[in-house]
Design an enzyme around this catalytic site. Structure first.
Site, PDB file in Angstrom:
ATOM      1  N   TYR A  79      32.294 -10.927  28.183  1.00 56.98           N
ATOM      2  CA  TYR A  79      33.724 -11.160  28.417  1.00 56.98           C
ATOM      3  C   TYR A  79      34.388  -9.891  28.924  1.00 56.98           C
ATOM      4  O   TYR A  79      35.160  -9.919  29.894  1.00 56.98           O
ATOM      5  CB  TYR A  79      34.392 -11.622  27.122  1.00 56.98           C
ATOM      6  CG  TYR A  79      35.875 -11.905  27.261  1.00 56.98           C
ATOM      7  CD1 TYR A  79      36.327 -12.926  28.067  1.00 56.98           C
ATOM      8  CD2 TYR A  79      36.808 -11.125  26.570  1.00 56.98           C
ATOM      9  CE1 TYR A  79      37.689 -13.189  28.198  1.00 56.98           C
ATOM     10  CE2 TYR A  79      38.169 -11.389  26.681  1.00 56.98           C
ATOM     11  CZ  TYR A  79      38.608 -12.426  27.500  1.00 56.98           C
ATOM     12  OH  TYR A  79      39.960 -12.674  27.628  1.00 56.98           O
ATOM     13  N   SER A 102      42.466  -8.462  30.401  1.00 54.15           N
ATOM     14  CA  SER A 102      42.557  -8.351  28.954  1.00 54.15           C
ATOM     15  C   SER A 102      42.257  -6.929  28.515  1.00 54.15           C
ATOM     16  O   SER A 102      41.547  -6.191  29.211  1.00 54.15           O
ATOM     17  CB  SER A 102      41.546  -9.302  28.297  1.00 54.15           C
ATOM     18  OG  SER A 102      41.428  -9.070  26.913  1.00 54.15           O
TER      19      SER A 102
END
Length: 306
Positions: free
Chosen positions: A184, A158
């Site tokens: 994350y 990501s």
């Protein structure tokens, strides 16, 4: 070394990047294949003739999706198997039951920006799921990947990797304040570093390993993100799930990227270096070979714990 590019871009769909490709006789595993871009990744691979196994937590949902894909593609070789990526025993069980070669492994499943949650080992859950689970699965399937002779491992990362490098001294937030996005971000950086090191270690086996940013797609992945934050995101241009799955499918199956390994892609092309203040490109720390080796060694040590 020049940047690797393809004729495809932001708007390209999974169906477009795999058009004309015949995957008959090739076998694939897609984690998280029952939701979001995982569904479209499975659909595209199955439509091209591959045997595809959905590795999922919710097997009932997996069976529903598999049935729909069988019906829409006419490919009866779409299967479902259980896996809980944060559970070492579950990951080992999945790998142990696999037999024969594996040509494509798409490490697609993930959790994002969740409140602090720990596994029984005390591992931070996002790092345990997004990185350690996929790391253990890929190593567990190594013999099957090597047997294929030209296997491809695809890790869905990501642009959130730009939020954080991996803290190799404290990956589980034991000695620092927990922040969901930092957790994350480091798990997504770990996905890229895994590709860097895996490409180096497995080149002689014909296994290529790449990571990617799928783009911004509205899926269940955002379930832990507050509604006010999601409203702020409405200003951005979102991809459809078909567009979001495209880069995964490109790296998994397109002849255009045959032999390409150890890279990070976005919008179906190798990413440019990140420019400070921008939310695109790849951070230099995510491609650092020394960090990649250290993370690999740390991950093996963690998974070997009794």
């Amino acid at each position: 070394m020049s940047r690797f590019t393809t004729p495809f871009g932001y708007d390209s769909t999974a169906g477009e990047v795999i058009a004309g490709v015949d995957l008959s006789g090739r076998r694939a595993v897609v984690t998280g294949g029952a939701s979001g871009i995982g569904v479209e990744t499975v659909r595209a691979l199955a439509a091209a003739g591959a045997e595809v196994t959905l590795a999922v937590r919710n097997t009932a949902a997996g069976e529903r999706v598999a049935g729909q894909i069988i019906e829409s593609t006419g490919n009866n070789h779409v299967f479902v198997a259980p896996i809980e990526l944060a559970d070492r025993a579950s990951v080992r069980a999945f790998a142990a039951t696999w037999s024969g070669p594996l040509h494509i492994l798409v490490n697609n499943a993930g959790v994002m920006a969740e409140p602090l949650n720990r596994t029984p080992e005390g591992w931070e859950h996002q790092f345990a799921t997004n990185h350690l689970g996929h790391f253990g699965l890929t190593l567990g399937l190594y013999d099957a990947l090597a047997a294929a002779g030209d296997a491809r491992v695809v890790s869905v990362s990501s642009s959130a990797h730009l939020r954080s490098d991996v803290d190799l001294d404290d990956p589980h937030f034991e000695n620092r304040e927990y922040e969901p996005w930092a957790a994350y971000g480091q798990s997504k950086t770990a996905n890229i570093l895994f590709a860097v090191e895996g490409a180096k270690r497995w080149a002689a086996d014909g296994i290529v390993v790449n990571a990617l940013m799928p783009g911004g797609i509205r899926t269940a992945l955002q379930r832990h993100v507050p509604e006010d934050v999601q409203r702020d995101w409405d200003q951005y241009r979102w991809k459809t799930v078909e567009q979001g799955a495209a880069t995964s499918v490109l790296l998994a199956a397109s002849p255009l990227v045959q032999g390409v390994t150890g890279k990070y892609f976005e919008d179906n092309n190798e990413a440019l270096p990140n420019v400070a203040g921008e939310n695109t490109g790849v951070a230099p720390y995510a491609l650092d070979p020394e960090s990649a080796t250290r993370l690999w060694d740390l991950s093996e040590k963690l998974l070997a714990q009794v």
